[in-house]
Write a protein that holds these residues in place. Structure first.
Motif, PDB file in Angstrom:
ATOM      1  N   ALA A 132       0.830  -1.204   0.000  1.00 22.89           N
ATOM      2  CA  ALA A 132       0.000   0.000   0.000  1.00 22.89           C
ATOM      3  C   ALA A 132       0.866   1.257   0.000  1.00 22.89           C
ATOM      4  CB  ALA A 132      -0.926  -0.014   1.218  1.00 22.89           C
ATOM      5  N   MET A 133       1.950   1.218   0.794  1.00 23.51           N
ATOM      6  CA  MET A 133       2.875   2.352   0.810  1.00 23.51           C
ATOM      7  C   MET A 133       3.486   2.572  -0.569  1.00 23.51           C
ATOM      8  SD  MET A 133       6.633   2.528   2.513  1.00 23.51           S
ATOM      9  CE  MET A 133       7.120   1.337   1.251  1.00 23.51           C
ATOM     10  N   TYR A 134       3.905   1.469  -1.210  1.00 26.02           N
ATOM     11  CA  TYR A 134       4.542   1.566  -2.524  1.00 26.02           C
ATOM     12  C   TYR A 134       3.587   2.180  -3.546  1.00 26.02           C
ATOM     13  CZ  TYR A 134       7.091   0.120  -6.713  1.00 26.02           C
ATOM     14  OH  TYR A 134       7.753   0.107  -7.916  1.00 26.02           O
ATOM     15  N   PHE A 135       2.348   1.689  -3.590  1.00 24.39           N
ATOM     16  CA  PHE A 135       1.392   2.187  -4.584  1.00 24.39           C
ATOM     17  C   PHE A 135       0.979   3.619  -4.289  1.00 24.39           C
ATOM     18  CE2 PHE A 135       0.463  -2.381  -5.518  1.00 24.39           C
ATOM     19  CZ  PHE A 135       0.760  -2.322  -6.875  1.00 24.39           C
ATOM     20  N   THR A 136       0.907   3.984  -3.008  1.00 20.90           N
ATOM     21  CA  THR A 136       0.547   5.361  -2.658  1.00 20.90           C
ATOM     22  C   THR A 136       1.619   6.342  -3.124  1.00 20.90           C
ATOM     23  OG1 THR A 136      -0.691   4.597  -0.718  1.00 20.90           O
ATOM     24  CG2 THR A 136      -0.032   6.916  -0.767  1.00 20.90           C
ATOM     25  N   LEU A 137       2.878   6.014  -2.831  1.00 18.52           N
ATOM     26  CA  LEU A 137       3.968   6.890  -3.261  1.00 18.52           C
ATOM     27  C   LEU A 137       4.066   6.933  -4.784  1.00 18.52           C
ATOM     28  CD1 LEU A 137       6.734   5.936  -0.656  1.00 18.52           C
ATOM     29  CD2 LEU A 137       5.356   8.022  -0.745  1.00 18.52           C
ATOM     30  N   ARG A 138       3.807   5.808  -5.418  1.00 25.26           N
ATOM     31  CA  ARG A 138       3.884   5.768  -6.876  1.00 25.26           C
ATOM     32  C   ARG A 138       2.794   6.641  -7.511  1.00 25.26           C
ATOM     33  NH1 ARG A 138       2.540   0.471 -10.576  1.00 25.26           N
ATOM     34  NH2 ARG A 138       2.683   1.504 -12.586  1.00 25.26           N
ATOM     35  N   SER A 139       1.604   6.632  -6.902  1.00 25.91           N
ATOM     36  CA  SER A 139       0.510   7.420  -7.464  1.00 25.91           C
ATOM     37  C   SER A 139       0.758   8.921  -7.327  1.00 25.91           C
ATOM     38  CB  SER A 139      -0.805   7.054  -6.767  1.00 25.91           C
ATOM     39  OG  SER A 139      -0.758   7.406  -5.389  1.00 25.91           O
ATOM     40  N   THR A 140       1.548   9.300  -6.329  1.00 24.93           N
ATOM     41  CA  THR A 140       1.829  10.736  -6.132  1.00 24.93           C
ATOM     42  C   THR A 140       3.036  11.216  -6.928  1.00 24.93           C
ATOM     43  OG1 THR A 140       3.158  10.236  -4.161  1.00 24.93           O
ATOM     44  CG2 THR A 140       0.822  10.702  -3.822  1.00 24.93           C
ATOM     45  N   SER A 141       3.857  10.287  -7.414  1.00 21.15           N
ATOM     46  CA  SER A 141       5.066  10.683  -8.156  1.00 21.15           C
ATOM     47  C   SER A 141       5.239   9.815  -9.397  1.00 21.15           C
ATOM     48  CB  SER A 141       6.307  10.561  -7.261  1.00 21.15           C
ATOM     49  OG  SER A 141       6.135  11.251  -6.048  1.00 21.15           O
ATOM     50  N   PRO A 142       4.312   9.869 -10.344  1.00 16.63           N
ATOM     51  CA  PRO A 142       4.410   9.007 -11.533  1.00 16.63           C
ATOM     52  C   PRO A 142       5.626   9.304 -12.395  1.00 16.63           C
ATOM     53  CG  PRO A 142       2.680  10.640 -11.806  1.00 16.63           C
ATOM     54  CD  PRO A 142       3.122  10.744 -10.384  1.00 16.63           C
ATOM     55  N   ASP A 143       6.018  10.566 -12.509  1.00 17.03           N
ATOM     56  CA  ASP A 143       7.177  10.917 -13.324  1.00 17.03           C
ATOM     57  C   ASP A 143       8.461  10.349 -12.723  1.00 17.03           C
ATOM     58  OD1 ASP A 143       5.542  12.279 -15.071  1.00 17.03           O
ATOM     59  OD2 ASP A 143       5.797  14.209 -14.043  1.00 17.03           O
ATOM     60  N   MET A 144       8.563  10.409 -11.400  1.00 19.48           N
ATOM     61  CA  MET A 144       9.738   9.859 -10.734  1.00 19.48           C
ATOM     62  C   MET A 144       9.828   8.357 -10.958  1.00 19.48           C
ATOM     63  SD  MET A 144      10.602   9.754  -6.652  1.00 19.48           S
ATOM     64  CE  MET A 144      10.534  11.540  -6.514  1.00 19.48           C
ATOM     65  N   PHE A 203       8.232  -8.875  -7.215  1.00 22.62           N
ATOM     66  CA  PHE A 203       8.932  -8.820  -8.493  1.00 22.62           C
ATOM     67  C   PHE A 203       8.006  -8.292  -9.586  1.00 22.62           C
ATOM     68  CE2 PHE A 203      10.114 -10.984 -12.491  1.00 22.62           C
ATOM     69  CZ  PHE A 203      11.368 -10.415 -12.679  1.00 22.62           C
ATOM     70  N   PHE A 204       6.785  -8.778  -9.604  1.00 18.72           N
ATOM     71  CA  PHE A 204       5.830  -8.333 -10.632  1.00 18.72           C
ATOM     72  C   PHE A 204       5.505  -6.849 -10.457  1.00 18.72           C
ATOM     73  CE2 PHE A 204       1.401  -7.687 -12.018  1.00 18.72           C
ATOM     74  CZ  PHE A 204       1.552  -8.003 -13.354  1.00 18.72           C
ATOM     75  N   ILE A 205       5.300  -6.434  -9.215  1.00 18.94           N
ATOM     76  CA  ILE A 205       4.898  -5.037  -8.964  1.00 18.94           C
ATOM     77  C   ILE A 205       6.039  -4.076  -9.252  1.00 18.94           C
ATOM     78  CG2 ILE A 205       4.268  -3.420  -7.124  1.00 18.94           C
ATOM     79  CD1 ILE A 205       2.635  -5.709  -5.893  1.00 18.94           C
ATOM     80  N   ILE A 206       7.244  -4.412  -8.793  1.00 17.24           N
ATOM     81  CA  ILE A 206       8.363  -3.466  -8.872  1.00 17.24           C
ATOM     82  C   ILE A 206       9.010  -3.462 -10.250  1.00 17.24           C
ATOM     83  CG2 ILE A 206      10.689  -2.970  -7.983  1.00 17.24           C
ATOM     84  CD1 ILE A 206       9.730  -3.941  -5.272  1.00 17.24           C
ATOM     85  N   TYR A 207       9.164  -4.658 -10.847  1.00  9.19           N
ATOM     86  CA  TYR A 207       9.961  -4.753 -12.077  1.00  9.19           C
ATOM     87  C   TYR A 207       9.124  -4.726 -13.352  1.00  9.19           C
ATOM     88  CZ  TYR A 207      13.965  -5.871  -9.134  1.00  9.19           C
ATOM     89  OH  TYR A 207      14.970  -5.821  -8.194  1.00  9.19           O
ATOM     90  N   PHE A 208       7.809  -5.002 -13.242  1.00 10.07           N
ATOM     91  CA  PHE A 208       7.004  -5.041 -14.460  1.00 10.07           C
ATOM     92  C   PHE A 208       5.943  -3.958 -14.504  1.00 10.07           C
ATOM     93  CE2 PHE A 208       8.852  -9.265 -14.786  1.00 10.07           C
ATOM     94  CZ  PHE A 208       9.087  -9.347 -16.140  1.00 10.07           C
ATOM     95  N   LEU A 209       5.367  -3.606 -13.359  1.00  6.69           N
ATOM     96  CA  LEU A 209       4.363  -2.543 -13.346  1.00  6.69           C
ATOM     97  C   LEU A 209       5.066  -1.197 -13.269  1.00  6.69           C
ATOM     98  CD1 LEU A 209       1.562  -3.944 -11.010  1.00  6.69           C
ATOM     99  CD2 LEU A 209       1.643  -3.901 -13.507  1.00  6.69           C
ATOM    100  N   LYS A 210       5.703  -0.827 -14.344  1.00  4.46           N
ATOM    101  CA  LYS A 210       6.469   0.412 -14.357  1.00  4.46           C
ATOM    102  C   LYS A 210       5.593   1.631 -14.645  1.00  4.46           C
ATOM    103  CE  LYS A 210      10.820  -1.779 -15.691  1.00  4.46           C
ATOM    104  NZ  LYS A 210      11.977  -1.706 -16.628  1.00  4.46           N
ATOM    105  N   ALA A 220       8.618   6.646 -13.442  1.00  2.00           N
ATOM    106  CA  ALA A 220       8.958   6.378 -14.838  1.00  2.00           C
ATOM    107  C   ALA A 220      10.455   6.519 -15.076  1.00  2.00           C
ATOM    108  CB  ALA A 220       8.187   7.326 -15.746  1.00  2.00           C
ATOM    109  N   THR A 221      11.087   7.433 -14.387  1.00  3.25           N
ATOM    110  CA  THR A 221      12.527   7.660 -14.568  1.00  3.25           C
ATOM    111  C   THR A 221      13.360   6.625 -13.814  1.00  3.25           C
ATOM    112  OG1 THR A 221      12.139  10.037 -14.814  1.00  3.25           O
ATOM    113  CG2 THR A 221      14.385   9.328 -14.282  1.00  3.25           C
ATOM    114  N   GLU A 222      12.995   6.387 -12.558  1.00  2.00           N
ATOM    115  CA  GLU A 222      13.819   5.531 -11.709  1.00  2.00           C
ATOM    116  C   GLU A 222      13.713   4.051 -12.082  1.00  2.00           C
ATOM    117  OE1 GLU A 222      15.979   6.765  -9.215  1.00  2.00           O
ATOM    118  OE2 GLU A 222      15.470   8.509 -10.434  1.00  2.00           O
ATOM    119  N   THR A 223      12.555   3.600 -12.522  1.00  2.00           N
ATOM    120  CA  THR A 223      12.408   2.193 -12.870  1.00  2.00           C
ATOM    121  C   THR A 223      13.232   1.805 -14.092  1.00  2.00           C
ATOM    122  OG1 THR A 223      10.375   2.759 -14.083  1.00  2.00           O
ATOM    123  CG2 THR A 223      10.132   1.899 -11.839  1.00  2.00           C
TER     124      THR A 223
END
Length: 212
Positions: free
Chosen positions: A42-54, A205-212, A56-59
Motif C-alpha cells: 500500500a505504501m509503494y502504490f501510494t507513493l507511486r501514485s503521487t510521483s508518476p514521473d519519478m 517482483f511483478f509489482i516493482i519490475y514489471f508494473l512500471k 517512470a525515470t527511476e524504474t
C-alpha cells in the motif's frame, strides 16, 4: 450356575483428529505477515501514485533480466525445499546412497541445497543494491528509493530468517539420536515459511519490475 461375563464394548464415537498446533500457529503467524507486506504494498502504490514521473525515470535503472534470473533461483529453491519435506515425511533425514544419486537424498541434502540457493538470492540482491546505489538510487535519495529498499529489504530480512531456520533444522537432524515426527513437523513448518517468502517475492517482483 455360572454367570457370563461380557467384554466392554468399544467406544461408539470415533477419536477426533486434532490439527497440529505448531502448524496452526505458524499459519496464523504467516497471516499477520501477509498484513505486514500488504501495508508495504500500500505504501509503494501510494507513493507511486503521487510521483508518476519519478517512477517512470527511476524504474528504467532496474536490471529486469538480472532480477528475473535471481527470482528463478528463489522459486526453484521452493521446489528443493518441498523435496526435503517429502523426505522428512518419510522419516529419512539423510541420503541412503551416493551424493550424486539425487533420488536417494534425504531431508538434509535437499535443505542444504535450498539454503545455498537462498543464500545466492540474498547475495545477488545485495549486489543489485550496490549497482543501484551507483546509479544514485538509495534509501534516502527520494520516495522511490525509500519504497524500493523498504519493500525488498524487509523481504530480504525474511529470507535471511528462513536461512537461519534451515540451519537450525539441519543441525537438529544431525544431533537427534532418532529422527521422528517431531523433527519432521519442524521441517514442514519451515517449508510453510519458505513457500510464503517465495510467493511474496513473486508479487514484489511483478509489482516493482514489471508494473512500471
Amino acid at each position: 450356575m455360572t454367570s457370563a461375563t461380557h467384554a466392554p464394548s468399544p467406544q461408539a464415537h470415533p477419536a477426533l483428529n486434532r490439527p497440529n498446533m505448531v502448524s496452526v500457529g505458524t499459519i496464523v503467524w504467516l497471516s499477520s505477515e501477509i498484513m505486514f507486506f500488504a501495508a508495504l504494498f500500500a505504501m509503494y502504490f501510494t507513493l507511486r501514485s503521487t510521483s508518476p514521473d519519478m517512477w517512470a525515470t527511476e524504474t528504467e535503472k532496474l536490471n529486469v533480466p538480472f532480477a528475473l534470473a535471481n527470482t528463478i533461483v528463489l522459486v526453484l529453491s521452493s521446489v528443493t525445499c518441498q523435496f526435503g519435506v517429502f523426505a522428512a515425511e518419510r522419516l529419512q533425514p539423510r541420503r541412503t546412497g551416493g551424493l550424486l544419486n539425487v533420488a536417494r537424498w534425504g531431508m538434509v541434502e535437499w535443505f542444504i541445497l535450498t539454503f545455498i540457493m537462498g543464500a545466492v538470492f540474498v547475495s545477488v540482491q545485495a549486489f543489485e543494491y550496490t549497482m543501484l546505489v551507483s546509479e544514485h538510487v538509495s534509501l534516502s535519495s527520494d520516495a522511490y528509493g525509500s519504497s524500493f529498499y523498504l519493500t525488498t529489504g524487509f523481504h530480504g530480512l525474511h529470507v535471511t530468517g528462513g536461512l537461519i531456520a534451515f540451519l537450525f533444522i539441519i543441525g537438529r537432524a544431525y544431533i537427534a539420536k532418532r529422527f521422528g515426527h517431531f523433527e519432521a513437523t519442524s521441517a514442514v513448518v519451515v517449508s510453510y515459511y519458505w513457500h510464503f517468502v517465495d510467493v511474496v517475492w513473486i508479487a514484489l517482483f511483478f509489482i516493482i519490475y514489471f508494473l512500471k
